[in-house]
Structures are given as structure tokens and as C-alpha cells.
Design an enzyme around this catalytic site. Structure first.
Site, PDB file in Angstrom:
ATOM      1  N   SER A 171      46.154  42.695  40.482  1.00  0.00           N
ATOM      2  CA  SER A 171      45.966  43.961  39.771  1.00  0.00           C
ATOM      3  C   SER A 171      46.614  43.920  38.395  1.00  0.00           C
ATOM      4  CB  SER A 171      46.545  45.117  40.597  1.00  0.00           C
ATOM      5  OG  SER A 171      46.357  46.351  39.950  1.00  0.00           O
ATOM      6  N   PHE A 193      47.373  41.196  36.487  1.00  0.00           N
ATOM      7  CA  PHE A 193      46.651  40.280  35.605  1.00  0.00           C
ATOM      8  C   PHE A 193      45.287  40.846  35.224  1.00  0.00           C
ATOM      9  CE2 PHE A 193      48.618  35.879  35.485  1.00  0.00           C
ATOM     10  CZ  PHE A 193      49.885  36.343  35.778  1.00  0.00           C
ATOM     11  N   TRP A 194      44.655  41.545  36.160  1.00  0.00           N
ATOM     12  CA  TRP A 194      43.342  42.121  35.887  1.00  0.00           C
ATOM     13  C   TRP A 194      43.416  43.159  34.761  1.00  0.00           C
ATOM     14  CZ3 TRP A 194      41.202  47.119  36.699  1.00  0.00           C
ATOM     15  CH2 TRP A 194      39.811  47.183  36.634  1.00  0.00           C
ATOM     16  N   HIS A 195      44.486  43.926  34.723  1.00  0.00           N
ATOM     17  CA  HIS A 195      44.643  44.937  33.678  1.00  0.00           C
ATOM     18  C   HIS A 195      44.975  44.317  32.322  1.00  0.00           C
ATOM     19  CE1 HIS A 195      44.926  47.881  37.031  1.00  0.00           C
ATOM     20  NE2 HIS A 195      44.500  48.726  36.126  1.00  0.00           N
ATOM     21  N   GLY A 196      45.731  43.252  32.313  1.00  0.00           N
ATOM     22  CA  GLY A 196      46.103  42.619  31.049  1.00  0.00           C
ATOM     23  C   GLY A 196      47.572  42.270  31.025  1.00  0.00           C
TER      24      GLY A 196
END
Length: 599
Positions: free
Chosen positions: A378, A380-383
Site C-alpha cells: 500500500s 509503495f503503491w501510493h508513492g
């Protein structure tokens, strides 16, 4: 692009820039809203492509998406990015089909590719510009799910869950169908995400087959001989609602932009005024997402993909298959699970179905490793903005505190025998609503400020109230207060005639069966006749520990589990080494070897 195309694009951009300057928003943000509005009439056209011509639907979808990317946003690099992700995922699924490593290779490839673009966007530091990372985040959800669905397609059906059986792909789809799935224009730039099996059922219209149990008079109306039910009314309702959210956002953003929290003028306000501004900054930011997600869901509904079955009794059609946000659920949430569960719903589903449950070996319950993998995914997925991680870590501990309050304090406001709310329950509800909203206004601030120094500055200006409150609450429940509350609840239940037990499953002297959750703090009593009643908590009997948006609901407990797993692993290795040592000594002292040198 040619000279005429360049001229047309420059004119289009200038027009959006001019309009944006008048209403206080950037040209790219205005283009995004325009593309969503344009998706409505285009979705209406798509819906009217003959059911027997799926290839025409795919070609129409692909051409519109390319127009959005190139003609509207000039995202040539974005088109290349989507093609790299899509072609790479398909190649991995095809070349490694049958290998248990295939979905993991696809996951690493897609997440790694997206991470590169996240870093590039962070370096560009232009939040108002629409780049490809938003679309790529949606693509990662769709394509990692695709890899898992292909992997499930080669497994025995009896080994799969109901969801896996429903979404499995026994054969790789054709390239045209796959491209239509990747480029589905109503949800290309902002979502919602969905699985290929759902797209295929929409494409071949099997999604709209009405069960035989439904009265023919209750079947939803369709146009002519087409199977897709009429969806104009729910779609237009979403459009109107989404536009209202966008208009409110445009109205409020001039007063409550995230930069307000770090400006010197913010210090001129009193503490209650600062709390109000902090909450309004978060609400204003959410309005943008409410508007965009509600409108994109509406265009998907208009195309028919939002269809989610028909009520066999009333004949009412459900159009919530792709619902991604429940604004009233978020703004009215009285606890953390309701707050997070109503936000970014499809991301929650993706993290649960394709990360949390997938890292858990078959036949075992998810534990610390599953939660850690979900949290990391989650994040890493967001940034990679520091503010994201400040918000994630704090929110995990907030969930732990909220769970303890709900488990050990909320039952005092319920009748221990019937679980009906007592007259004092309304005060508890109001208090928990205020605390939940203010706490998440604080926790979400770094998600908007983004930088580490700016996030700490914004928090310091409201005296770190949520951090202090969370730490104090954790200390409270780590003190003797927790067992005291547990005993008080047990005594209260006993007075009401509900017999408490401390084991997970036990038979009481009255012949009832009881089960407890988590250290005896939650009690379920099954009375003769199958009536299920709760004595200490109203949490679901099958209460889940699944992370919400990747946030652990009990980091303290999961840390304990991690330490237990580490100790068990060390003991297992120690035993293994001890066994090897004993075998070596036995061999060394065996008859015929005494006095000989072992090499």
C-alpha cells in the site's frame, strides 16, 4: 505530431488554461474533469454497439483512450508507460503460465515500473499536473489481479476460494479483448479497477443474464433486443452528485488548500480555529476525490459495467459493482474501520484479495507477514513522499487504540443481554464521531502536505494532539486498566445472566456454547435454539484482522506474533542443528569407527 495537430493542441490547452484561471484551478485538472464529462456521451455510444460485435466495442474503447492520452493530455510518454506495463504483464503471464512464481514476477515488474514513475513525479513536484502515475496505479491493480487470475486458471478448482473460482482464467484472453480491458476509457485515468473476468462478462453480456428465479415481470427493462439494462437514471444521478462535489471543491480550495497549514498566518488563529481549518483542509481535498470517483463510476454505470445483479423480489437493479467511495460513510464515520472501509473501496479489495490473502500459505491464517506485505504494498503503491509514511504509521496505531476503545468501553453503553443501545449510547456515538473525524484530520494532513518538514510543522501547530492522544490511550490499555475493564464487563454480563468464559470455545454449565475473541475480551454465547448473542462486544463473530488500505489493525499484536514466529524459527533451526550434531556423534561412536579419524 504535425503542425495542425500541434496548433490544435496548443489552442485546446490555452482554452483550458483561460477557463482554469477564471475558476481557480489548473488546466490539467480541468482537462481531467472534461474527459470524465466526455466519457458520458461516449459511454452511451459504447453501450449501443451491437452485443454481437465485441470486437467493435474493444476498438472503440482503445481509440477513445488513445485520444484522451494523446489528443487531450499530450501524454506520449504515458501511452508508452501503459503499453510497457500491459505488454510486460501479458508476456509474463503467457511465458510463465503454470509456474507458481508467475504472479510474483508480474507483481514485482508492475510495482517496480510504477515506482520509477512515482519517483519521477516526485522530482517534478507539480501536484496540479496530470501525469500517468494515476492511471498506472489503476493499471497495477488491474494487471496484478490479471496475473493472479491466470495463475488460478491452472490450479485444481477444489483448491480455490469462491472469489478465485469466479475470477480464474483457464485460458489467456485474446490480445484485442485484453487491450480493451487495459484501455477501458471510463476508468482509464482515475479508476475504478476491476478484474478481467468482469470485463469479459460485460463484453459478451453474460453479466446481464437474469437467473431463472427472477419473475419475468421483474426483469430490468432493456432497449430493443439488447441485454444491458437501462442505466441512464443512476448514471446521471452520479454525474450530478459528482459535479456538486467538484463545485464545492472549487469553491473551498481557495480558502482551505494544504499550504494554509504551513503559512505564518495559521499561527494567528486560536486552537479551536486551527482544528476547524485542519478539518476543512482535509474535507476540501476529499471533495475532489468524491467528485472524480463518483463521476467515473457513473460513466461505468452508463456503459453497463456497474451492473451488480437484480433483486428477485422487487426487480430493482443494483449498480454498485464498481463503487469506490461512500462519502456519507466517511464523513459520518464513528470509528476507524468505518472511515477507512468507505474510502477507496476498490483498493481495499485489491489489497485484500491479491496481497493479504496471497502471501498466506494455503490452509494457514494470515499473520504478521501478510500484514507487513500489505502495508508495504500500500505504501509503495501510493508513492514515496515522506508524508505518506507518517500518515500510514500513525493510522496503524490509531486503529489499535480505536479497537481497544470499541472492545472495552463501547459495551458499557449497550444492554449486556440484548445488545440494544442504552440511553447513554447517543453520547458515546457523538463523542466517537468527533474523535474519529478530528483524529483522521490530523493523520491525513501529511498526505496533503507531502514533505517531512512541512508535515511535522503542520502537526506541531496543533500541538501533536492525535499523537499524544494515541500514545496516552495505548499507555492506558497497557496499564492495569485493561484487565479491570475486562473484569467489569464480565461481572456486568454475569449479572445479566450471560455466563462468561475465558477459553476460545467452551461449554457452560447451562449447556450453551461460548467463544471468545482475543484474550477473552470478547464473548459470544450461543443459546439453545441457535440464538447468537454478544456479551462483551458487538464486533462481528467472524471479526477480521485484515488491514484496511494496508494499515494494520493491531500492530502491537502482530509485532508479538512476529517475535513468536522468529523464536519458533530459531528453535526449529537449533533443534535441526542439534539433530545433525547427535547424528554426527552417533556416527563417530559407531562400532568399527572407534579410533578412526572422520574426514
Amino acid at each position: 505530431m504535425g503542425p495542425l495537430t500541434d496548433l490544435g493542441f496548443c489552442y485546446l490547452t490555452s482554452a483550458f488554461a483561460y477557463i482554469g484561471s477564471k475558476i481557480g484551478t489548473g488546466p490539467d485538472e480541468l482537462k481531467l474533469v472534461f474527459s470524465i464529462l466526455l466519457s458520458y456521451p461516449l459511454a452511451g455510444v459504447l453501450k449501443r454497439v451491437p452485443d454481437a460485435r465485441p470486437e467493435q466495442k474493444n476498438l472503440f474503447i482503445i481509440s477513445i483512450s488513445i485520444f484522451y492520452l494523446i489528443g487531450l493530455f499530450d501524454l506520449w510518454d504515458g501511452l508508452r508507460t501503459i503499453l510497457i506495463s500491459a505488454i510486460g504483464a501479458y508476456a509474463i503471464a503467457k511465458s510463465m503460465r503454470g509456474s507458481p512464481l508467475m504472479p510474483w514476477v508480474g507483481f514485482v515488474f508492475l510495482m517496480g515500473h510504477m515506482s520509477i514513475n512515482h519517483i519521477a513525479r516526485q522530482r517534478a513536484n507539480d501536484p496540479s499536473a496530470v501525469d500517468i502515475t494515476g492511471a498506472q496505479m489503476v493499471m497495477v491493480m488491474k494487471l496484478t489481479a490479471f496475473c493472479w487470475n491466470v495463475a488460478d486458471g491452472v490450479l485444481p478448482v477444489e483448491e480455490l476460494s469462491d472469489l478465485q473460482k469466479d475470477r480464474r482464467l483457464p485460458e489467456l484472453p485474446g490480445l484485442l479483448d485484453y487491450a480493451g480491458y487495459v484501455f477501458f476509457f471510463p476508468s482509464l485515468l482515475t479508476g475504478p479497477a476491476f478484474d478481467f473476468a468482469e470485463y469479459r462478462r460485460w463484453l459478451d453480456t453474460t453479466m446481464f443474464e437474469v437467473p431463472a428465479t427472477v419473475d419475468p415481470s421483474k426483469k430490468p427493462p432493456t432497449r430493443r433486443k439488447r441485454k444491458i439494462p437501462r442505466s441512464g437514471t443512476p448514471a446521471m444521478l452520479n454525474l450530478a452528485t459528482g459535479l456538486l462535489y467538484i463545485l464545492l471543491f472549487i469553491k473551498l480550495i481557495g480558502w482551505y488548500s494544504p499550504s494554509v497549514l504551513t503559512e505564518p498566518e495559521f499561527l494567528n488563529y486560536g486552537i479551536f480555529h486551527r482544528l476547524f481549518v485542519l478539518h476543512m483542509v482535509g474535507l476540501t481535498a476529499r471533495l475532489k476525490y468524491y467528485g472524480v470517483w463518483t463521476m467515473t463510476e457513473g460513466s461505468c454505470i452508463l456503459a453497463g459495467l456497474g451492473y451488480n445483479g437484480v433483486d428477485p423480489v422487487t426487480g430493482k437493479v443494483s449498480w454498485d459493482r464498481l463503487q469506490n467511495i461512500n462519502p456519507l460513510g466517511v464523513e459520518g464515520a464513528q470509528n476507524t474501520r468505518a472511515y477507512l472501509g468507505n474510502w477507496n473501496i476498490n483498493t481495499n479489495k485489491w489489497l485484500r484479495n491479491y496481497v493479504y490473502l496471497r502471501v498466506t500459505p494455503r490452509g494457514k491464517k494470515p499473520g504478521f507477514r501478510a500484514s507487513l506485505a500489505t502495508f508495504t504494498t500500500s505504501a509503495f503503491w501510493h508513492g514515496f513522499y515522506p508524508g505518506y509514511y507518517l500518515a500510514f504509521v500513525l493510522a496503524s496505531f490509531i486503529q489499535t487504540v480505536a479497537k481497544n476503545f470499541r472492545r472495552y468501553l463501547r459495551p458499557f453503553f449497550l444492554d449486556p443481554k440484548t445488545q440494544a443501545p442504552l440511553p447513554t449510547k447517543k453520547y458515546y456515538d457523538f463523542f466517537s464521531f468527533i474523535v474519529t473525524q478530528l483524529t483522521f484530520s490530523f493523520a491525513a494532513a501529511p498526505f496533503l502536505v507531502l514533505s517531512f518538514s512541512g508535515s511535522i510543522q503542520a502537526w506541531s501547530r496543533v500541538y501533536f494532539y492525535a499523537i499524544i492522544g494515541t500514545a496516552a490511550s495505548m499507555a492506558f490499555f497497557a496499564s492495569p486498566a485493561k484487565p479491570y475493564l475486562r473484569r467489569a464487563l464480565e461481572q456486568r454480563a454475569a449479572k445479566a445472566g450471560v455466563v462468561p468464559v475465558d477459553k476460545k470455545t467452551a461449554t457452560t454449565t447451562t449447556g450453551t456454547t461460548a467463544s471468545t475473541e482475543g484474550s477473552g475480551s470478547t464473548l459470544t454465547v450461543e443459546r439453545p435454539g441457535g440464538d447468537m448473542r454478544r456479551s462483551l462486544s458487538t464486533d462481528s463473530v467472524s471479526s477480521s484482522r485484515e488491514p484496511m488500505l494496508g494499515l494494520s489493525q493491531d500492530p502491537e499484536r502482530e509485532l508479538d506474533e512476529a517475535l513468536s514466529e522468529l523464536r519458533a524459527e530459531m528453535e526449529s533451526r537449533r533443534a535441526e542443528l542439534g539433530g545433525k550434531k547427535n547424528a554426527f556423534l552417533s556416527a563417530a561412536t559407531a562400532p568399527g569407527l572407534k579410533g578412526k579419524k572422520l574426514v
